[in-house]
Each structure stands twice: as structure tokens, then as C-alpha cells.
Design a protein around this motif. Structure first.
Motif, PDB file in Angstrom:
ATOM      1  N   LEU A 183     -34.560  -8.468 -18.991  1.00  0.00           N
ATOM      2  CA  LEU A 183     -34.353  -9.538 -18.009  1.00  0.00           C
ATOM      3  C   LEU A 183     -32.901  -9.602 -17.564  1.00  0.00           C
ATOM      4  O   LEU A 183     -32.603  -9.782 -16.380  1.00  0.00           O
ATOM      5  CB  LEU A 183     -34.781 -10.881 -18.613  1.00  0.00           C
ATOM      6  CG  LEU A 183     -36.282 -11.145 -18.686  1.00  0.00           C
ATOM      7  CD1 LEU A 183     -36.596 -12.266 -19.666  1.00  0.00           C
ATOM      8  CD2 LEU A 183     -36.840 -11.484 -17.299  1.00  0.00           C
ATOM      9  N   ASN A 184     -31.997  -9.428 -18.505  1.00  0.00           N
ATOM     10  CA  ASN A 184     -30.572  -9.481 -18.183  1.00  0.00           C
ATOM     11  C   ASN A 184     -30.163  -8.329 -17.271  1.00  0.00           C
ATOM     12  O   ASN A 184     -29.301  -8.483 -16.395  1.00  0.00           O
ATOM     13  CB  ASN A 184     -29.759  -9.448 -19.478  1.00  0.00           C
ATOM     14  CG  ASN A 184     -28.316  -9.854 -19.263  1.00  0.00           C
ATOM     15  OD1 ASN A 184     -28.002 -10.648 -18.393  1.00  0.00           O
ATOM     16  ND2 ASN A 184     -27.425  -9.289 -20.058  1.00  0.00           N
ATOM     17  N   PRO A 188     -28.995 -10.833 -12.221  1.00  0.00           N
ATOM     18  CA  PRO A 188     -27.681 -11.361 -12.594  1.00  0.00           C
ATOM     19  C   PRO A 188     -27.733 -12.838 -12.939  1.00  0.00           C
ATOM     20  O   PRO A 188     -26.773 -13.386 -13.479  1.00  0.00           O
ATOM     21  CB  PRO A 188     -26.843 -11.103 -11.326  1.00  0.00           C
ATOM     22  CG  PRO A 188     -27.839 -11.051 -10.213  1.00  0.00           C
ATOM     23  CD  PRO A 188     -29.080 -10.462 -10.797  1.00  0.00           C
ATOM     24  N   ALA A 189     -28.875 -13.487 -12.648  1.00  0.00           N
ATOM     25  CA  ALA A 189     -29.012 -14.927 -12.887  1.00  0.00           C
ATOM     26  C   ALA A 189     -29.651 -15.226 -14.238  1.00  0.00           C
ATOM     27  O   ALA A 189     -30.146 -16.336 -14.459  1.00  0.00           O
ATOM     28  CB  ALA A 189     -29.842 -15.558 -11.770  1.00  0.00           C
ATOM     29  N   PHE A 190     -29.637 -14.258 -15.150  1.00  0.00           N
ATOM     30  CA  PHE A 190     -30.323 -14.430 -16.431  1.00  0.00           C
ATOM     31  C   PHE A 190     -29.935 -15.734 -17.127  1.00  0.00           C
ATOM     32  O   PHE A 190     -30.785 -16.483 -17.598  1.00  0.00           O
ATOM     33  CB  PHE A 190     -30.025 -13.241 -17.347  1.00  0.00           C
ATOM     34  CG  PHE A 190     -30.564 -13.400 -18.743  1.00  0.00           C
ATOM     35  CD1 PHE A 190     -31.884 -13.120 -19.038  1.00  0.00           C
ATOM     36  CD2 PHE A 190     -29.740 -13.848 -19.775  1.00  0.00           C
ATOM     37  CE1 PHE A 190     -32.389 -13.269 -20.328  1.00  0.00           C
ATOM     38  CE2 PHE A 190     -30.217 -13.991 -21.059  1.00  0.00           C
ATOM     39  CZ  PHE A 190     -31.551 -13.706 -21.331  1.00  0.00           C
ATOM     40  N   GLY A 191     -28.645 -16.026 -17.191  1.00  0.00           N
ATOM     41  CA  GLY A 191     -28.174 -17.189 -17.937  1.00  0.00           C
ATOM     42  C   GLY A 191     -28.743 -18.502 -17.448  1.00  0.00           C
ATOM     43  O   GLY A 191     -29.004 -19.408 -18.244  1.00  0.00           O
ATOM     44  N   PRO A 208     -33.733 -23.782 -16.730  1.00  0.00           N
ATOM     45  CA  PRO A 208     -34.362 -22.469 -16.533  1.00  0.00           C
ATOM     46  C   PRO A 208     -35.870 -22.607 -16.325  1.00  0.00           C
ATOM     47  O   PRO A 208     -36.536 -23.403 -16.980  1.00  0.00           O
ATOM     48  CB  PRO A 208     -34.047 -21.735 -17.838  1.00  0.00           C
ATOM     49  CG  PRO A 208     -32.835 -22.391 -18.376  1.00  0.00           C
ATOM     50  CD  PRO A 208     -32.969 -23.829 -18.000  1.00  0.00           C
ATOM     51  N   ARG A 209     -36.412 -21.802 -15.409  1.00  0.00           N
ATOM     52  CA  ARG A 209     -37.848 -21.861 -15.138  1.00  0.00           C
ATOM     53  C   ARG A 209     -38.634 -20.839 -15.952  1.00  0.00           C
ATOM     54  O   ARG A 209     -39.859 -20.859 -15.948  1.00  0.00           O
ATOM     55  CB  ARG A 209     -38.126 -21.654 -13.647  1.00  0.00           C
ATOM     56  CG  ARG A 209     -37.706 -20.296 -13.101  1.00  0.00           C
ATOM     57  CD  ARG A 209     -38.103 -20.136 -11.642  1.00  0.00           C
ATOM     58  NE  ARG A 209     -37.692 -18.846 -11.102  1.00  0.00           N
ATOM     59  CZ  ARG A 209     -38.385 -17.723 -11.250  1.00  0.00           C
ATOM     60  NH1 ARG A 209     -39.522 -17.732 -11.903  1.00  0.00           N
ATOM     61  NH2 ARG A 209     -37.947 -16.590 -10.719  1.00  0.00           N
ATOM     62  N   SER A 434     -28.388   2.377  -8.052  1.00  0.00           N
ATOM     63  CA  SER A 434     -28.614   2.342  -9.510  1.00  0.00           C
ATOM     64  C   SER A 434     -28.121   1.056 -10.150  1.00  0.00           C
ATOM     65  O   SER A 434     -27.706   1.044 -11.308  1.00  0.00           O
ATOM     66  CB  SER A 434     -27.936   3.550 -10.176  1.00  0.00           C
ATOM     67  OG  SER A 434     -28.380   4.750  -9.605  1.00  0.00           O
ATOM     68  N   SER A 435     -28.176  -0.046  -9.410  1.00  0.00           N
ATOM     69  CA  SER A 435     -27.738  -1.321  -9.983  1.00  0.00           C
ATOM     70  C   SER A 435     -28.683  -1.789 -11.077  1.00  0.00           C
ATOM     71  O   SER A 435     -28.291  -2.522 -11.988  1.00  0.00           O
ATOM     72  CB  SER A 435     -27.672  -2.398  -8.887  1.00  0.00           C
ATOM     73  OG  SER A 435     -28.977  -2.716  -8.414  1.00  0.00           O
ATOM     74  N   GLY A 436     -29.940  -1.372 -10.999  1.00  0.00           N
ATOM     75  CA  GLY A 436     -30.915  -1.791 -11.994  1.00  0.00           C
ATOM     76  C   GLY A 436     -31.482  -3.158 -11.743  1.00  0.00           C
ATOM     77  O   GLY A 436     -32.340  -3.622 -12.495  1.00  0.00           O
ATOM     78  N   HIS A 437     -31.027  -3.831 -10.696  1.00  0.00           N
ATOM     79  CA  HIS A 437     -31.539  -5.168 -10.408  1.00  0.00           C
ATOM     80  C   HIS A 437     -32.928  -5.092  -9.771  1.00  0.00           C
ATOM     81  O   HIS A 437     -33.326  -4.062  -9.230  1.00  0.00           O
ATOM     82  CB  HIS A 437     -30.582  -5.922  -9.487  1.00  0.00           C
ATOM     83  CG  HIS A 437     -29.293  -6.297 -10.149  1.00  0.00           C
ATOM     84  ND1 HIS A 437     -28.179  -6.673  -9.449  1.00  0.00           N
ATOM     85  CD2 HIS A 437     -28.941  -6.346 -11.454  1.00  0.00           C
ATOM     86  CE1 HIS A 437     -27.188  -6.938 -10.293  1.00  0.00           C
ATOM     87  NE2 HIS A 437     -27.632  -6.746 -11.510  1.00  0.00           N
ATOM     88  N   TYR A 438     -33.635  -6.200  -9.862  1.00  0.00           N
ATOM     89  CA  TYR A 438     -34.970  -6.283  -9.283  1.00  0.00           C
ATOM     90  C   TYR A 438     -35.049  -7.489  -8.367  1.00  0.00           C
ATOM     91  O   TYR A 438     -34.731  -8.609  -8.762  1.00  0.00           O
ATOM     92  CB  TYR A 438     -36.026  -6.402 -10.383  1.00  0.00           C
ATOM     93  CG  TYR A 438     -37.437  -6.520  -9.834  1.00  0.00           C
ATOM     94  CD1 TYR A 438     -38.137  -5.393  -9.431  1.00  0.00           C
ATOM     95  CD2 TYR A 438     -38.044  -7.754  -9.696  1.00  0.00           C
ATOM     96  CE1 TYR A 438     -39.413  -5.486  -8.914  1.00  0.00           C
ATOM     97  CE2 TYR A 438     -39.328  -7.867  -9.175  1.00  0.00           C
ATOM     98  CZ  TYR A 438     -40.009  -6.731  -8.796  1.00  0.00           C
ATOM     99  OH  TYR A 438     -41.275  -6.834  -8.272  1.00  0.00           O
TER     100      TYR A 438
END
Length: 586
Positions: A183-184, A188-191, A208-209, A434-438
Motif C-alpha cells: 500500500l505504501n 503516496p497518501a498511505f499515512g 483513514p478510510r 517506474s514510480s510504482g504508484h497506482y
């Protein structure tokens, strides 16, 4: 009759369309909670068999020769008694050689696997803590809490499903931080987005939802040096048997009971054999019994076959409704596939179902339900193409590790492609390579997302229409589809390859994102092998000729296809498809 096991993603999707269609529909509405166990991490952390070898070897290698009542030798004798060896077999064991070389090794370890919680409860002298075999024997900080652990297929898939708003709660018995790591990586909004609940105080975090509930503790937090988390690592029989009665676990137990009572359950990689879990489930059912028949099923097990602990779980869940219905209940619960194909199929199914819903939301009032069904069928063709790429053609001829690496690469490509497509569509910008973000399609089920005034439901419905047209051409043999990737910025989101030409395709929602895409230098308007698909209407070009507003005019330039304008200008899906082919030069 129990369904045969299936191991290909395409076969799991077929099951979602038939015997498990009610489950699939309910999952896409966000009705299921994921209950996760060690099976989802089996390729990233050692399995129980390997860990027991480690424990036995740890005790053996620390025996002090000549020391009377050596605590390690006493503990090892206690462990070996749990293997039910005969006295003469115990006497023949040579403790001077490594466990790996013991003639009875396999038999001993196999017997200990079913008694692992008792093994971990064995005390090692008076000076070592009660959890010595857990913390030191298993080397929890470096085995489960290591920051170097890399998420696997299952963790990334679950993370995607959570970010898509289909799984707001994931309950796990695992100590590792692999799901949190996934998830992290993906957001970038994991926290601010994810609450990880290990201690009672963690449930007080508001905002957090999404939540990951770790009811057997967290090795990552324990590794960080907080003793308040070390004692929460549950594995020993004495802990499991007392877990539900301890006041410190009351808050966790209540949360788990509410989730099992109020929501439907999908179990992946969780054996559900621990007594504390059965107590939680039994307490939940006392508050609200599960009816039978049940559609969708109250419990779905991502397993190839049912073990005794699974059947016991179903007995607890359905209570008085279980006798006389045991076979039908088992059939309704057993999906017949393990975690990897199940989760990959859920991602492809859920993204397709979201787009199908949005297509219906946009098109039905214009063209009616029959056309909607045509477009949805075309979307399924595109989904099935993706599913065919999730498993190697010769999977049965390959080694397990080769199949595993293939699936890992597929997940990485899928995440990159969806992020590429949706980032370009929304903003006209290429994502960082290749940022890995989704980038999720929506952060909640589609029926809820369309109620948000800020959600571009019309544009996404038109994107679904465009993808359906691509699926139609794919089924008809008009072209093949090659996915793009974020590292090849000039290659389009996808490439359509026909018998005479190919086209790099970009999807954008409006003229603003189209302008930004041009400014980014992703394409040159003079390039003839580019097709820009715009969701919104575009003004007609100023021209003196009576040629079609959209499509090719004989000049070498990028093709343009406005979904909204062409829906208005055509009378059927067939006409819309022909207009799309014309715009792409096919």
C-alpha cells in the motif's frame, strides 16, 4: 458436488460468471471483508515447516556438552516428545549433527507442524522469557519484521482492491508488514489513507478510510523496539487459548466480531484453525446468525479443497442451518482456487465491472439497454485478453518458480498500465516512469462513486465505450493490442496493430488534458500513427469540404476520435465502431 480446482486466472473468471456470480457481484459492491493468513506470504517468509527446522536446529546447536540439565537440551527433548517418537527412536538421534541430516527429520518436522503452537510454548530455562522460541528461535525481527521484505503478487493485488474502494477492511493474522509495504508503494497518501490497527488505541485513529487489522500482532512495530508490541505477537498455545478472555484483547475481539457479523467474508491463505478465531466467529454468530440459503454466500474460501478446520468454520457460521445443508454450504463456500489466481481475477473483474457500470450510466438513456449489453460484452473481450496474459501458455511444463515470476511480472505490468492510462486520461500528463504508484479508477464502488459530484462519471463511461470498441475489434480480428508502459513515453497507452498499419493510442477526458498531453511532447500532431481518443465533445473543425467531422482527411496527421460527439452523430454501435476505425486509419 464440489468444484474441481482451477489455477488459471481465466478459469477463475469463468467461475465468477457462473457458480460464483453472486459472490462476484457482491464483492464489486464492497460487501466482503478479506481475512488473510500466512498463505499470502509463503514465498516471502519461511513456511511453518522451515521455521520448525530452524527452531529445532537453534536448540540443538546451543546444547552445551557435559552440562547437566542443559536448558536447550531439556527444551529440545520437550519439543521432540510432541513428535510422538518412540523412546528407542529418541535415543537414536545424534545431537552432534545438524537437524538437516537427521534420518527422522521429515517425520519429526511433519508431526510438529500440526503442533506448532505447542512447540512455540516450550520454555527454555528459567532465565529466558516465555516467548524465547518465538522472538529468538524464529528470529522475528529479521524474519517477519525486516524492512527488506518485498511484497508479492497477493499483497499488491489486495492493495489495488483496497485503493479501488472494494475492500475497506483487511483482517490478517500475519506478523509481516508486506501488505502495508504494498500500500505504501502504490500510494503516496498511505499515512492519511490507511489505519493499521494492532493495539486497542489504534482503533481511535479517525480519518483513514482503509484499515489493516493485525489481530495476532505486528513484527514491524515490535522490531522498532516497542515492548508494547512484542507481547502482542500471538503464536503460542497458551496465548491462543487465553486470547479471547484477556481484557487487553476485548476491543480487538469486538471489532472482529462486528466485521464477521455485519459483513461477508472472503478468506485467503487463512487456515482458520486457531481456537481464538473460532471463538470470535462463534461470538459473532450469536449476535446475528447466518441464514441458509444465502446468496451471496456469507463465507467464501479461496482454497482448492476443504480441510476439517474449514468445515468446522462453516458449522460455526451457519449454526442450526448447517445440519442437512452441509454439502450445499460447502459447495457455496469453496471457490476452488488459491490466492494468486483469485486475486488477479478479482482485479480484472472489478475494473471491468466498474467500466461496465459507467458505460451503462452514460449510454443507456441514449441507446437503450440492448446496446449497453453489446458494449459490456465487448469489454469482456478486452478483459479476457488481459486474463490470457496472466498465466504462461505452458504453465504445466514450467517450474513453480518460473510461473511465480511470470505472475509477478504480470502484476507489475498491470499496475503500471492502469496507472499510465488513468493518469494520462485525467491529467494529460505521463506518470513518473517506474514510480510504482497506482491511480485507481475510483476510490469506492462505481455505484457510490457516481454520486460524487467531483467524479467524472460521464468521461469514464465514455472511456469504457472506447475500450469496448477496442475489444470489439480485437474479437473481430481487426487488430491486436500491445499495452504501453510508463518507461516508453512516446509509445501510447496502448498500440493497436492491424494487418496494414498500427496506431499508438492515447485516452484523455477533455480538451484541457489533451492540450497538456501535447505540451508534454508525448506525441506530435503531424504523426500519422497516433490516435487520440477524447471522452468529451470537441468542436467541429473549420473546413470548406463536406467531409466527416472526425476521422482521416487524407493528410498525414494524428487521428482524433471524440467519443461524445460520435455517440451523438451515429445511430448504432456498428456505426460508432466504423467511425472509430476510420479515425484510427483502420
Amino acid at each position: 458436488m464440489t468444484a474441481e480446482p482451477v489455477r488459471k486466472v481465466s478459469d477463475v473468471l469463468e467461475r465468477f460468471s457462473s457458480t460464483f456470480s453472486a459472490f462476484s457481484a457482491a464483492f464489486n459492491e464492497g460487501q466482503y471483508v478479506l481475512w488473510l493468513g500466512s498463505g499470502i506470504s509463503r514465498e516471502r517468509v519461511p513456511n511453518v515447516h522451515a521455521l520448525l527446522i530452524r527452531i529445532v536446529e537453534h536448540l540443538r546447536s546451543n546444547i552445551v556438552e557435559g552440562k547437566i540439565a542443559c536448558e536447550y537440551r531439556v527444551a529440545l527433548d520437550d519439543v521432540l516428545r510432541l513428535a510422538s517418537l518412540r523412546p528407542e527412536e529418541l535415543e537414536r538421534i545424534d545431537f552432534s549433527i545438524a537437524v538437516e541430516d537427521w534420518p527422522l527429520r521429515d517425520r519429526i518436522i511433519s508431526a510438529l507442524v500440526t503442533n506448532y503452537s505447542q512447540v512455540l510454548d516450550v520454555l527454555v530455562g528459567d532465565d529466558n522469557p516465555d516467548d524465547y522460541l518465538v522472538w529468538t528461535g524464529l528470529d522475528v525481527p529479521n524474519t517477519y519484521g525486516s524492512p527488506d521484505l518485498k511484497p508479492d503478487v497477493e499483497h499488491y493485488c489486495i492493495a489495488v482492491l483496497m485503493l479501488e474502494g472494494l475492500v475497506p477492511s483487511a483482517v490478517t493474522a500475519n506478523w509481516d508488514g508486506l501488505l502495508e509495504n504494498a500500500l505504501n508503494e502504490l500510494t503516496p497518501a498511505f499515512g492519511s489513507l490507511v489505519r493499521v490497527a494492532v493495539k486497542p488505541d489504534d482503533f481511535r485513529i479517525v480519518g483513514p478510510r482503509l484499515e489493516v487489522i493485525k489481530f495476532h500482532g505486528c513484527a514491524v512495530r515490535a522490531r522498532e523496539g516497542d515492548d508494547g508490541y512484542r507481547h502482542l505477537l500471538v503464536a503460542r498455545q497458551s496465548q491462543i487459548s487465553r486470547w479471547t478472555e484477556l481484557p487487553e484483547n476485548r476491543s480487538m475481539r469486538k471489532h472482529l466480531e462486528v466485521l464477521y457479523t455485519d459483513r461477508l467474508t472472503l478468506m485467503i491463505g487463512l487456515s482458520a484453525q486457531d481456537a481464538n478465531l473460532h471463538t470470535v466467529f462463534a461470538g459473532a454468530i450469536q449476535d446475528l446468525a447466518r441464514p441458509w440459503p444465502a446468496s451471496p454466500p456469507s463465507v467464501v474460501l479461496s482454497e482448492e479443497r476443504l480441510e476439517s478446520h474449514h468445515r468446522n468454520l462453516l458449522k460455526i457460521t451457519y449454526g442450526s442451518n448447517h445440519p442437512g445443508n452441509a454439502g450445499a454450504i460447502a459447495q457455496s463456500a469453496l471457490l476452488g482456487s488459491y490466492g494468486k489466481p483469485t486475486l488477479l481475477a478479482l482485479i480484472l473483474s472489478s475494473l471491468t465491472e466498474k467500466l461496465s457500470f459507467l458505460v451503462e450510466h452514460e449510454v443507456e438513456s441514449i441507446w437503450g439497454s440492448a446496446v449497453v449489453r453489446q458494449l459490456q460484452t465487448d469489454l469482456l473481450g478486452l478483459r479476457d485478453l488481459a486474463a490470457s496474459q496472466a498465466d504462461p501458455e505452458d504453465s504445466e511444463a514450467l517450474e513453480y518458480t518460473e510461473n511465480l515470476e511470470f505472475q509477478r511480472e504480470f502484476v507489475a505490468r498491470l499496475i503500471d498500465l492502469v496507472n499510465l492510462a488513468l493518469t494520462v486520461f485525467r491529467t494529460g500528463r505521463m506518470p513518473t516512469p517506474s514510480s510504482g504508484h497506482y491511480e485507481p479508477l475510483s476510490d469506492r464502488p462505481a455505484a457510490q462513486a457516481v454520486l460524487n459530484a467531483d467524479f467524472p462519471s460521464k468521461q469514464f463511461g465514455r472511456l469504457g465505450v472506447a475500450l469496448a470498441l477496442i475489444g470489439r475489434g480485437l474479437t473481430a480480428g481487426q487488430w491486436s493490442v500491445v499495452p504501453g508502459n510508463s518507461r516508453a513515453t512516446g509509445e501510447g497507452v496502448i498500440r493497436l496493430i492491424g494487418s496494414q498499419r498500427s496506431a499508438r493510442v492515447y485516452f484523455v477526458k477533455d480538451s484541457v488534458s489533451l492540450t497538456q498531453l501535447g505540451l508534454e511532447g508525448s506525441f506530435d500532431d503531424r504523426e500519422g500513427d497516433v490516435l487520440i481518443v477524447v471522452a468529451d465533445e470537441e468542436p467541429p473543425p473549420q473546413t470548406r469540404s463536406p467531409k466527416s467531422r472526425f476521422g482521416r482527411d487524407g493528410k498525414t496527421s494524428a487521428g482524433r476520435f471524440s467519443v461524445a460527439s460520435n455517440i451523438t452523430d451515429t445511430a448504432s454501435v456498428e456505426d460508432l465502431y466504423e467511425a472509430f476505425k476510420l479515425a484510427g486509419g483502420f
